[in-house]
Each structure stands twice: as structure tokens, then as C-alpha cells.
Scaffold this motif. Structure first.
Motif, short mmCIF file in Angstrom:
data_model
loop_
_atom_site.label_atom_id
_atom_site.label_comp_id
_atom_site.label_asym_id
_atom_site.label_seq_id
_atom_site.Cartn_x
_atom_site.Cartn_y
_atom_site.Cartn_z
N LEU A 167 0.80 -1.24 0.00
CA LEU A 167 0.00 0.00 0.00
C LEU A 167 0.83 1.28 0.00
N PRO A 168 1.87 1.41 0.82
CA PRO A 168 2.64 2.65 0.81
C PRO A 168 3.31 2.96 -0.53
N PHE A 169 3.46 1.96 -1.38
CA PHE A 169 4.06 2.17 -2.70
C PHE A 169 3.02 2.56 -3.75
N ARG A 170 1.73 2.38 -3.43
CA ARG A 170 0.68 2.59 -4.42
C ARG A 170 -0.43 3.55 -4.01
N SER A 171 -0.85 3.50 -2.78
CA SER A 171 -2.03 4.25 -2.35
C SER A 171 -1.73 5.74 -2.21
N PRO A 172 -2.60 6.60 -2.78
CA PRO A 172 -2.42 8.04 -2.64
C PRO A 172 -2.41 8.49 -1.17
N ARG A 175 1.13 9.09 0.02
CA ARG A 175 2.02 10.03 -0.67
C ARG A 175 2.21 11.28 0.17
N ASP A 176 3.41 11.83 0.07
CA ASP A 176 3.72 13.06 0.80
C ASP A 176 2.89 14.21 0.26
N ALA A 177 2.42 15.06 1.15
CA ALA A 177 1.59 16.21 0.73
C ALA A 177 2.44 17.31 0.15
#
Length: 177
Positions: A167-172, A175-177
């Protein structure tokens, strides 16, 4: 995308490919399997030892394939909580850039007759085979498949757990703001 999984076990290899295809459906995925050490005992007996084995496997897998985008370590283990023994697995994914993500599977309670053999030094898969008369269960449905009458299998649980680790590689949301 090139992914190296730290196992030659067909259950782990197939679970890795299925999870990556689900998370990266538009990508062409080349999966390579590598036999690398875990740095932990053959049968990890705690949550931390199991997680550490998955981390070391993922790191070693990435080192084994210099052109891989991701290294994946999958490590099954056993822990005892409140007098009950459980099996579970940790999935660790490391990107070439060094980003690490991990997820742990659900806990599956284990019968005492299996645990007696494990406590005497036998690996879980071999103990299951001996108690239930199966053959090479860890390359098939595993303890999950046997004990849930295939409602869940080792592969299905690994796919879902690895999907979460990705998930951390794909889910928005990650993602850093």
C-alpha cells in the motif's frame, strides 16, 4: 518492473506475483526468486524474530538482484499469547530507493499436538505433515489451508498480507503532501 522474492517456495513466489499484479495492474512484472538466508532460526518462535527474518530476506533478495526494483521477504513464524500458540507471517517489501514497508498476517491458532513437535525442534510444516499425514504441506495450502478446510490457504493469506505491505508504494493516502 523487476521484483525479487526471497524464496523458491512456489506458494511464496505465486503469492508475491499475485499481490504485485493486484497493486500494479498496468505494469509488466518480472519476478525472480532467490534463495537467500533469513538470519533467524529455521522456525522463528516470536513476532520480532519472524519480522526480522522477513526484513533480512528482503534486503538479501535486493542485494542478489542488482537491477531489481523491489526485494520481498516473507517469513512464517509462531508465537504464544495467553497460553495459545499461533502461526502467522510477516511480509516485507524494500524498494531499490530504500523505502521499507511491512505487514503481518492474521494469527492462526495451532493444535497442541502440533506444538509439542515444534517445541521439540521440528519446523511447523513438518509437524503438520507428521500429525495430519500430509506431505510437504508448506508448499501447498499450509497450516491455514489444512486447519480452515481451505477456506483460507497459505497463499491466499500471503497475497492479502503482501497486498497490504505494498500500500505505501501505491495508495495516494501514503504520498507526501
Amino acid at each position: 518492473m523487476k521484483v525479487v522474492v526471497a524464496s523458491q517456495n512456489p506458494v511464496k513466489v505465486n503469492a508475491t506475483l499475485e499481490a504485485f499484479r493486484a497493486q500494479f495492474p498496468a505494469d509488466d512484472i518480472e519476478l525472480v526468486s532467490a534463495s537467500v538466508p533469513s538470519g533467524v532460526s529455521d522456525q522463528p518462535m516470536s513476532d520480532e524474530e519472524t519480522r526480522q527474518g522477513a526484513v533480512v530476506r528482503a534486503e538479501n533478495a535486493l542485494e542478489a538482484q542488482a537491477d531489481a526494483d523491489f526485494g520481498v521477504g516473507l517469513e512464517g513464524g509462531i508465537c504464544e499469547l495467553h497460553g495459545i500458540a499461533y502461526t502467522f507471517a510477516w511480509m516485507v517489501v524494500i524498494s531499490r530507493e530504500g523505502k521499507i514497508s511491512a505487514s503481518r498476517s492474521m494469527l492462526l491458532p495451532l493444535p497442541e499436538k502440533v506444538m509439542q513437535l515444534v517445541r521439540s525442534g521440528m519446523e511447523l510444516g513438518h509437524a503438520i505433515d507428521e500429525v495430519f499425514g500430509t506431505e510437504n504441506i508448506k508448499h501447498k495450502g499450509g497450516a491455514f489451508g489444512l486447519l480452515t478446510s481451505d477456506r483460507m490457504t497459505r497463499q491466499s493469506v500471503y497475497v492479502d498480507t503482501l497486498f497490504c505491505a505494498l500500500l505505501p508504494f501505491r495508495s495516494p493516502a501514503f504520498r507526501d503532501a
